[in-house]
Design a protein around this motif. Structure first.
Motif, mmCIF file in Angstrom:
data_model
loop_
_atom_site.group_PDB
_atom_site.id
_atom_site.type_symbol
_atom_site.label_atom_id
_atom_site.label_comp_id
_atom_site.label_asym_id
_atom_site.label_seq_id
_atom_site.Cartn_x
_atom_site.Cartn_y
_atom_site.Cartn_z
ATOM 1 N N ARG A 128 -36.047 -11.455 77.828
ATOM 2 C CA ARG A 128 -35.294 -12.704 77.775
ATOM 3 C C ARG A 128 -35.494 -13.568 79.017
ATOM 4 O O ARG A 128 -35.419 -14.795 78.950
ATOM 5 C CB ARG A 128 -33.800 -12.412 77.588
ATOM 6 N N MET A 129 -35.741 -12.925 80.155
ATOM 7 C CA MET A 129 -35.852 -13.676 81.401
ATOM 8 C C MET A 129 -37.292 -13.825 81.872
ATOM 9 O O MET A 129 -37.564 -14.530 82.845
ATOM 10 C CB MET A 129 -35.001 -13.023 82.491
ATOM 11 N N ASP A 218 -30.876 -22.510 90.408
ATOM 12 C CA ASP A 218 -31.376 -23.749 89.814
ATOM 13 C C ASP A 218 -32.118 -23.476 88.511
ATOM 14 O O ASP A 218 -31.942 -24.198 87.514
ATOM 15 C CB ASP A 218 -32.268 -24.510 90.801
ATOM 16 N N THR A 219 -32.913 -22.418 88.484
ATOM 17 C CA THR A 219 -33.643 -22.061 87.268
ATOM 18 C C THR A 219 -32.693 -21.650 86.150
ATOM 19 O O THR A 219 -32.843 -22.089 84.999
ATOM 20 C CB THR A 219 -34.633 -20.927 87.558
ATOM 21 N N ALA A 224 -30.050 -23.050 81.026
ATOM 22 C CA ALA A 224 -28.811 -23.138 80.258
ATOM 23 C C ALA A 224 -28.538 -24.570 79.796
ATOM 24 O O ALA A 224 -27.484 -24.853 79.223
ATOM 25 C CB ALA A 224 -27.643 -22.629 81.093
ATOM 26 N N GLY A 225 -29.503 -25.467 80.056
ATOM 27 C CA GLY A 225 -29.356 -26.843 79.631
ATOM 28 C C GLY A 225 -28.487 -27.681 80.550
ATOM 29 O O GLY A 225 -27.991 -28.741 80.143
#
Length: 265
Positions: A128-129, A218-219, A224-225
């Protein structure tokens, strides 16, 4: 990263032993009470092959950190290192710092001096990451162990005490310095592990750097939009996390990780 080469003098930890005992219908607590790792579950939970592999990997990495930090404390500080306990759990468990689940992610609880890690976390990290590889997973474990190192050095308690008396913005800023220092200490561990065990293979540092980038505030906020909001950061940007890990790896010394004395992070 060679898992066999990563093992220090302690060999495999007790996490995997407990899982195998449980899978065979025995009592894992009889094993765990001897010390080392722990595993907890909630309800009738099946222990899978992936869980056993995670437990084996964690036990090897934990044994690695114990030997490395023991040497560092003795050689750089002239003191003794008290190893951390790692609680490997499935789905959900309780800690003195609150409930632990897959949603909380790995964390260190200074109340009982234990690291809590969900067995599914490595799958989440990789799939997922986008931070795959053994050393990416080892970096995350080492980061949480580094919080215990901060606790042993007296840093974590002092800073958390200040945070409790601070406003949200200042508390977040102090949290960032704590987390970046843990990233730097993870780099110190990696450098010393390479020298002690010869366990660092080509591409391992790149895996750690990629993992650090994937979990920057920040990423995570962008994915997460959301627009990154620096005042809400609690761990540091991707660039900061990478840079402080690299600082620790290059120096191999604890005193290179003074994020609290740094004018700029």
């Amino acid at each position: 990263m060679s898992r066999g080469a990563a093992v220090g003098g302690g060999g495999l930890g007790l996490v995997v032993v407990a899982l195998l005992v449980w899978a065979l219908g025995g009592d894992p607590m009889a094993v765990l009470q001897q010390g080392g790792g722990q595993i907890g579950t909630s309800g009738d939970v099946e222990i899978t092959e992936a869980d056993q592999q995670a437990a084996e990997f964690v036990s090897v990495t934990l044994a690695d950190t114990e030997e490395v930090w023991g040497n560092i404390f003795q050689n750089q500080l002239g003191g003794a290192y008290a190893p951390v306990t790692l609680v490997l759990y499935k789905q959900v468990t309780q800690s003195p710092c609150g409930s632990a689940s897959g949603a909380t992610g790995p964390f260190y609880c200074p109340v009982d001096k234990k690291v809590y890690l969900d067995t599914d976390f490595f799958v989440t990290l990789s799939q997922r990451m986008g931070a795959g590889g053994d050393f990416a997973a080892a970096y995350v474990v080492a980061h949480e162990v580094a919080h215990h190192v901060q606790d042993e050095l007296g840093i974590l308690g002092k800073v958390n005490s200040i945070r409790q008396r601070s406003g949200e913005a200042e508390s977040n800023a102090l949290s960032v310095r704590i987390e970046l220092q843990a990233d730097c200490l993870s780099g110190v561990w990696a450098r010393n592990a390479a020298e002690t065990f010869g366990s660092i293979e080509q591409g391992d540092i790149a895996e750690a750097m990629n993992a650090a980038a994937r979990i920057g505030d920040d990423t995570l906020q962008r994915e997460a939009g959301r627009r990154p909001m620096p005042d809400s950061f609690t761990h540091g940007t991707s660039e900061q996390r990478q840079r402080w890990f690299a600082t620790g790896y290059k120096a191999g010394q604890i005193d290179a990780c003074d994020t609290f004395g740094a004018a700029a992070l």
